[in-house]
Motif scaffolding. Structure first.
Motif, mmCIF file in Angstrom:
data_model
loop_
_atom_site.group_PDB
_atom_site.id
_atom_site.type_symbol
_atom_site.label_atom_id
_atom_site.label_comp_id
_atom_site.label_asym_id
_atom_site.label_seq_id
_atom_site.Cartn_x
_atom_site.Cartn_y
_atom_site.Cartn_z
ATOM 1 N N UNK A 132 0.730 -1.341 0.007
ATOM 2 C CA UNK A 132 -0.044 0.019 -0.002
ATOM 3 C C UNK A 132 0.872 1.319 -0.160
ATOM 4 N N UNK A 133 0.650 2.109 -0.881
ATOM 5 C CA UNK A 133 1.152 3.413 -0.755
ATOM 6 C C UNK A 133 0.297 4.286 -1.809
ATOM 7 N N UNK A 134 0.176 5.576 -1.514
ATOM 8 C CA UNK A 134 -0.917 6.274 -1.978
ATOM 9 C C UNK A 134 -0.562 6.534 -3.691
ATOM 10 N N UNK B 66 6.928 -5.042 8.066
ATOM 11 C CA UNK B 66 6.458 -6.148 7.087
ATOM 12 C C UNK B 66 6.371 -5.622 5.732
ATOM 13 N N UNK C 173 7.051 -7.760 2.567
ATOM 14 C CA UNK C 173 6.405 -8.890 2.430
ATOM 15 C C UNK C 173 5.224 -8.769 1.384
#
Lengths: 99, 486
Positions: free
Chosen positions: B83-85, B270, B273
């Protein structure tokens, strides 16, 4: 059996917040799901090529020709927050300040 | 204790295709408003289907061939989840276990002119993937703004083996890689614009040790010089940590160009992962040998081959050959000149001398962006050879070609630059100069040969450089000899 700790880790990776009850519930559900794979693993698959895709259509390609995009207004219309041009998100800070 | 650094580089290059990797949005959005080159596919709307751009696959294969890789018979895409914008889908479509190219190498030989030996730097793999959007940090410090124009732009990730030992070797590797990619015309390769980006994996170990140390990944370097400085800083930092008896932490650090230091990146638990799994929306691709052969036939002569040809067949110096071969445009310009003129050294001298100097002055990077053409240089060289102009006047001609793009013959006529070879005219000037410089004449007669140079200079000045220097020299010496024997 998938432990509650593993559920917590997986939920964290998926950015999901789960209650204790949900963790217990998913722990048993995911464990039984994995049970199916145990059944599959018991089969003798020597000489069978691994399948990494369900589709039979291979080599689907498109020409490198541009087509119109949606337009800025339409694109940001779906954003939870915007300045009218971009998606607005909480500030991203990338480094700790000590070398 | 003596330490040795072990360095591997991960280079991302944007392919200069017309459209994005999986949708027909244009990649020519530079200078446009944010989010104007975005569609349902590259913004990750539900229910859309990506379709691979044929040109991306072709350029990936071309790059692999140019970098001595083996090309996969079958290749597929995978999802890399995080997840990253700037990542609209929550995963990046990339390649995991079946990349398009594997096991290649680049020969680093930048120091050949100084007698250094060739070194092969291995390339582990090359894979295709999509670029992410761009985050712009808000002035208030509370918000960041995301522009998805870059999301979905095709990238090749080129991963080297940890074969690099020093920061300058890393720079040589990058320069060579960039040169090759420019020769095969797959990417603009501009680090400042972000079309070439480099991350470095750096570890240190006691010299002689064969086991690898704990590696640190460095990101955010914006120039080759930045890469070199970041690696130097990181090697020194790690050695200090080791010598203090501490252990290196495996982490990602960001290079801060202004402070010339690397800083710990905020640790995401994490974060590594990525849970790769096959991309179900894209079918696998079979690469036929005949397609690989067809792409191979489009490869131009690459820098190593060019270097050898310049050295062995054209007898250029290793230094000149490496300068020319290291610059695709200059090499193309040279090759076109060399096809029509056999004094290769003369072409090289003009190209690497006055012409390069002029380009620097005008801030021109690519010789084909200047007004000079191979035909100009060829015509000028012919005019020097037949005595119409001197080498000195040719410098003025070069200036004027850059300014007007006119042909040398026309420039010479326009500016009245034709070399004066008329004996009686030159003799008149010689007589004037002799009359005006009695001191130099007596110096010469008393044995100071250096006076000749001064007198030639005076004659050239009077003729504004247009007198044929060879004739001036001969005639002056004859005249001086007459005076001496008188």
């Amino acid at each position: 059996m998938i432990s509650k700790e593993e559920i917590t880790k997986i939920a964290g990776l998926a950015m999901l917040e789960l209650s204790e009850t949900e963790k217990t519930e998913y722990s048993s559900q995911l464990s039984s799901l994995l049970g199916y794979f145990k059944d599959i693993q018991s089969l003798d698959l020597a000489g069978v090529e691994p399948t990494n895709h369900a589709l039979v259509a291979d080599n689907v390609l498109r020409e490198d020709t541009a087509a119109p995009s949606l337009g800025q207004k339409t694109v940001v219309a779906g954003a939870p927050a915007t300045d009218g041009k971009s998606y607005r998100v909480p500030a991203i800070i990338e480094t700790e300040e000590q070398p | 204790m003596k330490y040795e650094a072990v360095i591997g580089l991960e280079v991302h290059v944007q392919l200069s295709t017309n459209t994005k990797i999986f949708c027909p949005c244009s990649t020519r959005y530079s200078g446009n408003e944010p989010n104007t080159s975005v569609c349902e596919v590259c913004s990750g709307q539900p229910g859309v289907l990506p379709v691979l751009n044929a040109e991306v696959l072709k350029r990936a294969v071309k790059t692999g061939l140019a970098l001595n890789c083996s090309i996969a018979k079958r290749t597929k895409f995978d999802r890399k989840n995080y997840f990253y914008p700037d990542l609209p889908k929550g995963y990046q479509v990339s390649q995991f276990d079946m990349p398009i190219c594997e096991k290649g190498y680049i020969v680093v030989n930048d120091g050949l002119a100084e007698g250094k030996k060739d070194k092969k730097i291995g390339i582990t793999r090359i894979h295709m993937e999509e670029d992410a959007g761009k985050n712009v940090h808000g002035a208030d410090g509370k918000s960041s703004f995301v522009d998805y124009n870059r999301a979905g732009v095709p990238l090749l990730e080129i991963v080297s083996e940890p074969d690099i030992r020093t920061s300058s070797e890393a720079k040589e590797y990058l320069e060579k890689l960039k040169t090759i990619l420019k020769y095969i015309d797959v990417s603009d390769c501009n680090m400042e614009d972000g079309s070439l980006r480099c991350d470095a994996n750096v570890s240190v170990r006691p010299a002689g040790e064969t086991k690898l140390g704990t590696k640190v990944e460095i990101k955010n370097m914006n120039s080759f010089r930045g890469v070199q400085k970041a690696i130097d800083y990181e090697i020194e930092r790690q050695i200090k940590v080791c010598e203090s008896g501490s252990k290196i932490t495996q982490e990602t650090r960001l290079y801060d160009e202004a402070k010339a230091v690397t800083l710990t990146m905020r640790k995401k638990e994490e974060a590594f992962d990525y849970r790769y799994f096959p991309e179900p929306d894209l079918p696998p691709y079979d690469i036929a040998q005949k397609d690989i052969d067809a792409i191979r036939s489009t490869l131009p002569e690459l820098p190593d081959a060019k270097f050898s040809r310049y050295l062995d067949e054209m007898q250029l110096s290793a230094y000149d050959a490496s300068l020319l071969a290291g610059n695709p445009s200059l090499a193309a310009f040279f090759d076109r000149c060399a096809a029509g003129y056999k004094n290769y050294k003369a072409i090289t001298n003009w190209l690497l001398g006055d012409i390069s100097k002029k380009m620097n002055e005008l801030g021109i990077d690519d010789i084909f962006d200047a007004r000079i053409r191979p035909e100009h240089l060829l015509e000028m060289l012919a005019l020097i050879d037949n005595g119409t102009i001197s080498g000195k006047i040719a410098k003025t001609v070069i200036d004027e070609i850059f300014a007007s793009g006119e042909k040398p013959a026309k420039i010479i006529e326009k500016l009245g630059l034709v070399q004066i070879s008329d004996d009686s005219f030159i003799l008149n000037i010689i007589n004037e100069v002799v009359a005006e410089n009695p001191k130099s004449i007596s110096d010469y007669i008393s044995g100071k040969e250096a006076a000749v140079g001064f007198l030639v200079g005076q004659i050239m000045k009077k003729t504004r450089g247009k007198a044929n220097p060879r004739i001036v020299n001969e005639m002056l010496i004859t005249e001086l000899a007459k005076l001496k024997n008188a």
